[in-house]
Enzyme design. Structure first.
Site, mmCIF file in Angstrom:
data_model
loop_
_atom_site.group_PDB
_atom_site.id
_atom_site.type_symbol
_atom_site.label_atom_id
_atom_site.label_comp_id
_atom_site.label_asym_id
_atom_site.label_seq_id
_atom_site.Cartn_x
_atom_site.Cartn_y
_atom_site.Cartn_z
ATOM 1 C CB CYS A 161 -0.952 -0.048 1.179
ATOM 2 S SG CYS A 161 -2.274 1.198 1.098
ATOM 3 C CG ASP A 316 -6.939 -2.788 -3.798
ATOM 4 O OD1 ASP A 316 -7.693 -2.134 -3.065
ATOM 5 O OD2 ASP A 316 -5.704 -2.842 -3.654
ATOM 6 C CG HIS A 345 -6.129 -2.802 -0.034
ATOM 7 N ND1 HIS A 345 -5.293 -2.207 -0.953
ATOM 8 C CD2 HIS A 345 -5.698 -2.363 1.192
ATOM 9 C CE1 HIS A 345 -4.420 -1.436 -0.334
ATOM 10 N NE2 HIS A 345 -4.634 -1.524 0.967
#
Length: 371
Positions: A161, A316, A345
């Site tokens: 991320c 995601d 995600h």
């Protein structure tokens, strides 16, 4: 029913049976499951997580660098160390959730020398820390420490991320650092496309300057709420329906509690880091336009020559696949691979598919390039 000895709940179940014809036993069972589920949610706030043994080897301000202890299950030890670089918002224990569902545990069992960079929780005194400061003042020093402690002449980085954004910026800024391998998980990098269905959509109409100037550090609870609102039914209802189905399976409930703790246990983002990310990285897309200057140096994606594994979650809703893909055409790496995984995600590192397929694929890819 003897009214002199009955409890209020017994009276309730008896009245429910008379009024609806439903079995009072069924009603009581439903009540007991509701209480069990509620207690499971409450206990999730301090459920044990991040249990792989590790040692604190370096710290700077709130940031801490940990080195995990080798696993006795490892058949061999790889020469090149691996530094895990997590995001700034949530806590990094998602990578070491619970025994049997821990990516870190798998890496240790596969013989890697694993380090973890934990950014900590910024206080009011940290409001002036920028996104780039995390690259130059913290990540740079952590990498040097990893090289020194491991005795290796190269290092591998795995960023997830926003940790992947920091990793890419670092590699683009410091081509002289001996990076052997880079692994990216759900990396928000290129913001030239439409922001729909990702966290970026909240920044379109947000008065970022007013937010930071008013609050200083941006509360993690605010960002968590933005993320949940992208999939409200699943995040505000479905997650508890799933828990209800798991009741009775202690290990499954423990895993649910660990994930819920990660979702709820957020940290604030340093105000200037949030502002710079929103303006320079997202709105102006400076990194991908080759316009990002840090301390007089340009962060040039063409500087990246390390072996690159870029892993994208197809479903995601926080980081659009388009934000993560285009880096493949801009780096100078000759050894590079793009994987699009049918996952979410969070699921990309903790799902059953991740454990049985992705983790072994990652460790095999990294192992071939770590000796």
């Amino acid at each position: 029913m003897d009214e002199s000895t009955s409890s209020p709940w017994e009276d309730f179940f008896f009245q429910l049976e008379e009024a609806t014809g439903a079995s009072s036993t069924m009603a009581q069972a439903a009540y007991e499951r509701t209480i069990a589920g509620t207690n499971a949610v409450i206990k999730s706030l301090d459920v044990p997580v991040g249990l792989s043994p590790k040692d604190l080897v370096w710290s700077l301000n709130k940031t801490k660098l940990y080195r995990y202890r080798p696993s006795p299950k490892a058949e061999k030890q790889h020469r090149i160390p691996l530094l895990l670089v997590y995001a700034l918002i949530n806590k990094p224990f998602i990578l070491d959730l619970v025994p049997g569902r821990s990516f870190v545990e798998h890496l240790l069992d596969s013989g890697f020398d694993v380090f973890l960079l934990d950014w900590g929780s910024p206080g009011a005194e940290d409001v002036t820390i920028t996104f780039d400061d995390y690259v130059t003042n913290y990540l740079y020093r952590a990498v040097r420490k990893v090289l020194r402690l491991s005795g290796a002449d190269e290092v591998s980085l795995l960023g997830q991320c926003l940790g992947a954004t920091l990793t890419v910026t670092f590699a683009a800024l410091y081509p002289e650092v001996p990076l052997r391998n880079i692994i990216l998980l759900t990396a928000p990098l290129d913001f030239s496309g439409p922001p729909a269905s990702s966290m970026v959509m909240w920044l379109e109409d947000l008065d970022v300057d007013k937010l930071v100037d008013s609050l200083g550090n941006v509360p993690g609870e605010m960002i968590r709420h933005w993320a949940k609102l992208l999939k409200p039914v699943e995040n505000f209802v479905g997650v508890y329906v799933n828990l209800y189905k798991l009741l009775g399976d202690q290990n499954a409930v423990w895993s649910w509690q660990a994930i819920n703790r990660w979702v709820e246990d957020v940290v604030p983002v340093a105000g200037e880091a949030f502002r710079q990310f929103a303006v320079d990285y997202v709105e102006k897309n400076k990194l991908f336009r080759g316009k990002h200057i840090i301390n007089g140096r340009r962060a040039d994606l063409a500087n990246i020559r390390a072996s690159l594994l870029n892993i994208i979650a197809k479903y995601d809703h926080l980081v659009s696949p388009s934000q993560a893909m285009t880096i493949m055409d801009l780096v100078s790496s000759t050894d590079k691979e793009l994987k699009v995984i049918p996952s979410t995600h969070v699921g990309i590192v903790i799902s059953r598919r991740a454990k049985h397929q992705l983790w072994p694929e990652v460790s095999a890819w990294l192992g071939d390039r770590s000796d």
